[in-house]
Structure formats: structure tokens, C-alpha cells
Design an enzyme around this catalytic site. Structure first.
Site, PDB file in Angstrom:
ATOM      1  N   CYS A  12       0.831  -1.210   0.000  1.00  0.00           N
ATOM      2  CA  CYS A  12       0.000   0.000   0.000  1.00  0.00           C
ATOM      3  C   CYS A  12       0.869   1.265   0.000  1.00  0.00           C
ATOM      4  O   CYS A  12       1.623   1.500   0.943  1.00  0.00           O
ATOM      5  CB  CYS A  12      -0.912  -0.067   1.228  1.00  0.00           C
ATOM      6  SG  CYS A  12      -1.636   1.479   1.744  1.00  0.00           S
ATOM      7  N   CYS A  55       0.328   3.711   2.865  1.00  0.00           N
ATOM      8  CA  CYS A  55       0.823   3.078   4.099  1.00  0.00           C
ATOM      9  C   CYS A  55       2.328   3.317   4.238  1.00  0.00           C
ATOM     10  O   CYS A  55       2.829   3.580   5.331  1.00  0.00           O
ATOM     11  CB  CYS A  55       0.550   1.572   4.100  1.00  0.00           C
ATOM     12  SG  CYS A  55      -1.195   1.144   4.017  1.00  0.00           S
TER      13      CYS A  55
END
Length: 104
Positions: free
Chosen positions: A29, A32
Site C-alpha cells: 500500500c 501506508c
């Protein structure tokens, strides 16, 4: 205190006392990856006020499912094991510090 990497097996133990900011994330991600250094920096500033716990949603699907995590990163703030706040997506350090201060 260092950022804790929790699993399905020890998650409840890690959130049961005090203020805990949980980062639900995954290695693939992009946002992230962007928030990881922000959390590292924030961790040094909130020492003694709150802990930070990271949960890899790919490896810990039971915990992610239990809390209805649909998008990542999702940051959930727990106080003594109960959810008190939640934000989805990348947030700057100041916004996360405010979130914690609001419930400290």
C-alpha cells in the site's frame, strides 16, 4: 517505546490498557508506506501518552475483519480497549497528534 507489530494472537493484549493508535496497513500500500515515517516520528513525541501498534492486514485478517477495515491505511484510536476515534487514509503528523491529544 518502540512501535509494536501486533498479530491476531496478541492484538487484544496490545490495546487493552491506555491510549493506543493502531495502524492497519499492508506492505504493498503506497499511502501506508508514506505514513510509516510519520508514525515513527510521532512515536518519539507521544512517549508516555500513547502507544502505536501496527497490524499488517494481509497477515492478520481476523483482526482487520473484526474491526471492519475496508481501506488502508486506517488508523484506529483505542482507549482501554475501546474504539474512541478512527481516520482513513494518509494524515499529517500534526493531525494524528491532535487526534491523540483530544483523547489523552
Amino acid at each position: 517505546m518502540a512501535i509494536i507489530h501486533a498479530t491476531d494472537q496478541n492484538f487484544d493484549e496490545n490495546i487493552k490498557e491506555g491510549l493506543v493508535l493502531v495502524d492497519f496497513w499492508a506492505p504493498w500500500c503506497g499511502p501506508c508506506k508514506m505514513i510509516a515515517p510519520v508514525l515513527e516520528e510521532l512515536n518519539g513525541e507521544i512517549e508516555g501518552k500513547a502507544n502505536i501498534v501496527k497490524v499488517d492486514v494481509d497477515d492478520n485478517q481476523e483482526t482487520a475483519g473484526k474491526y471492519g477495515i475496508m481501506s488502508i491505511p486506517t488508523l484506529v484510536l483505542f482507549k482501554d480497549g475501546e474504539i474512541v476515534d478512527k481516520v482513513v487514509g494518509f494524515k499529517p503528523k500534526e493531525a494524528l497528534a491532535e487526534l491523540i491529544a483530544k483523547h489523552a
